[in-house]
Design a protein around this motif. Structure first.
Motif, PDB file in Angstrom:
ATOM      1  N   ALA A 297       5.618  -0.292  28.024  1.00  0.00           N
ATOM      2  CA  ALA A 297       5.445   0.058  29.433  1.00  0.00           C
ATOM      3  C   ALA A 297       6.640  -0.409  30.262  1.00  0.00           C
ATOM      4  CB  ALA A 297       4.161  -0.568  29.961  1.00  0.00           C
ATOM      5  N   TRP A 298       7.266  -1.484  29.844  1.00  0.00           N
ATOM      6  CA  TRP A 298       8.405  -2.026  30.599  1.00  0.00           C
ATOM      7  C   TRP A 298       9.747  -1.585  30.017  1.00  0.00           C
ATOM      8  CZ3 TRP A 298       6.594  -7.793  31.662  1.00  0.00           C
ATOM      9  CH2 TRP A 298       5.578  -7.743  32.648  1.00  0.00           C
ATOM     10  N   ASP A 299       9.719  -0.584  29.136  1.00  0.00           N
ATOM     11  CA  ASP A 299      10.969  -0.033  28.566  1.00  0.00           C
ATOM     12  C   ASP A 299      11.838  -1.074  27.878  1.00  0.00           C
ATOM     13  OD1 ASP A 299      10.725   2.635  29.110  1.00  0.00           O
ATOM     14  OD2 ASP A 299      11.440   2.414  31.187  1.00  0.00           O
ATOM     15  N   LEU A 300      11.220  -1.939  27.127  1.00  0.00           N
ATOM     16  CA  LEU A 300      12.001  -3.005  26.494  1.00  0.00           C
ATOM     17  C   LEU A 300      12.302  -2.718  25.026  1.00  0.00           C
ATOM     18  CD1 LEU A 300      10.056  -6.032  28.004  1.00  0.00           C
ATOM     19  CD2 LEU A 300      12.284  -5.162  28.729  1.00  0.00           C
ATOM     20  N   GLY A 301      11.722  -1.653  24.492  1.00  0.00           N
ATOM     21  CA  GLY A 301      11.922  -1.393  23.080  1.00  0.00           C
ATOM     22  C   GLY A 301      11.380  -2.539  22.252  1.00  0.00           C
TER      23      GLY A 301
END
Ligand SMILES: [Zn+2]
Length: 355
Positions: free
Chosen positions: A139-143
């Motif tokens: 959800a936080w685009d951290l991979g």
């Protein structure tokens, strides 16, 4: 008002009435009267007090009431009351400056904090937390890669992070709280970076697992699991360690620690939690660590400490766009005007450069 502020600052500095009087030209009796608002200090006395506290005189007149709620400590039961008072006073002071700054910034100046949607409402086992951690990362685009600057990342998600210098006591790791419904996470300044990062991730865990844990689950244990799973998600642990191990080499753990910012002990726990290192082998590894005294202090290079930069960046941004004047900026940064001028001219780094 003035009296309460002096009292707050004195507690933040961890000074008794007598202790403060030794740092100033004011008697303990007089300070006690100021604190009870029975007499009013002259401007000279206020200057004297401000110097002793390391704050600017404006501090005493700031009209912000910060209420920290839902305070939760790591290892609370071990933290002595006097230490708790110092930590909380320092956090309040930093928070007040934040809130004072926010009043000058155009709104909204950042993302508001929001727990990612789509997380399962109920967590029934500790293994369920692996997926929760992966979902938050997604959800936080951290991979699934290492998070290089955890403090910065959390701040960009609307979580205020404070690094407090009052962590002389070995039992203060960190705490989480809320202020006006926004989350605040505090970590001690003097711990190695990997320990600070674990605390940050652990406290994030509290925000995420809150109200989701099955009754028989221990929240502290759940947050530890979350911290490990968030710093190094399961697929990455399997990539690096493989499916099944009988032993973990210290050099291997040291290298992974520096790649992911998770301690060597944290990596051992990950290997155990994910069933890579079975119990009979885990005992040997822990035993080896214990024998070398590595449970208390890990061998090899220290992982760099976390830094909170957002507040300072925003003060300079506000200054650049004339949203605050120099004297306000200096007050927010808790430095003198002279020091601010030097910093604006990039002269406050001279000492470092010349070394
Ligand atoms: Zn906790």
């Amino acid at each position: 008002m003035l009296g309460e502020r002096i009292n707050q600052a004195r507690k933040a500095a961890g000074l008794s009435l007598r202790g403060l009087s030794e740092h100033t030209s004011v008697t303990a009796m007089a300070i006690s009267k100021y604190e009870r608002n029975e007499s009013t200090p002259s401007s000279g006395v206020l200057l004297d007090l401000a110097k002793a506290f390391g704050v600017r005189v404006e501090y005493f007149f700031r009209q912000i009431e910060v209420e920290l709620k839902d305070i939760d400590y790591r290892e609370k039961e071990k933290l002595p009351q006097t230490e708790e008072t110092k930590v909380l006073a320092d956090v309040r002071e930093q928070l007040e400056r934040w809130i004072a700054l926010e009043a000058f910034l155009p709104t909204p100046w950042s993302t508001a904090y929001k727990i990612p949607t789509g997380l399962s409402a109920k967590i029934n086992t500790y293994d369920d937390i692996e997926n929760i951690a992966l979902k938050v990362r997604k959800a936080w685009d951290l991979g699934i890669h290492p998070i290089l600057d955890l403090t910065d990342m959390l701040e960009s998600k609307g979580i205020k992070v404070f690094i407090t210098q009052y962590d002389g006591h070995k039992h203060f790791n960190g705490l989480s709280a809320t202020v006006n419904h926004d989350p605040v996470i505090v970590v001690g300044k003097h711990w190695p970076g990997d320990r600070q990062r674990f605390t940050l991730a652990h406290e994030l865990g509290h925000l995420v697992v809150k109200d989701r844990l099955a009754k028989n689950m221990d929240e502290e244990k759940a947050c530890h699991r979350f911290a490990g799973a968030f710093l190094v998600p399961r697929p990455k642990v399997l990539d690096h360690l493989g499916q099944r191990r009988t032993w973990l080499e210290p050099q291997e753990l040291h290298s992974l620690k520096h790649e992911y910012g998770l301690s060597m002990k944290g990596w051992i726990s990950r290997a155990i939690d994910l069933g890579i290192l079975p119990k009979q082998h885990a005992g040997k590894v822990w035993g080896y660590f214990r024998k070398h005294g590595w449970m208390e202090s890990e061998p090899g290079q220290r992982y760099p400490e976390e830094e909170a930069r957002l507040f300072e960046q925003l003060v300079y941004r506000a200054l650049a766009e004339d949203m605050v004047g120099e004297s306000k900026a200096a007050e927010l940064l808790n430095m003198s005007l002279v020091a601010l001028h030097a910093c604006r001219n990039m002269e406050c780094y001279d000492n470092v450069v010349n070394q």
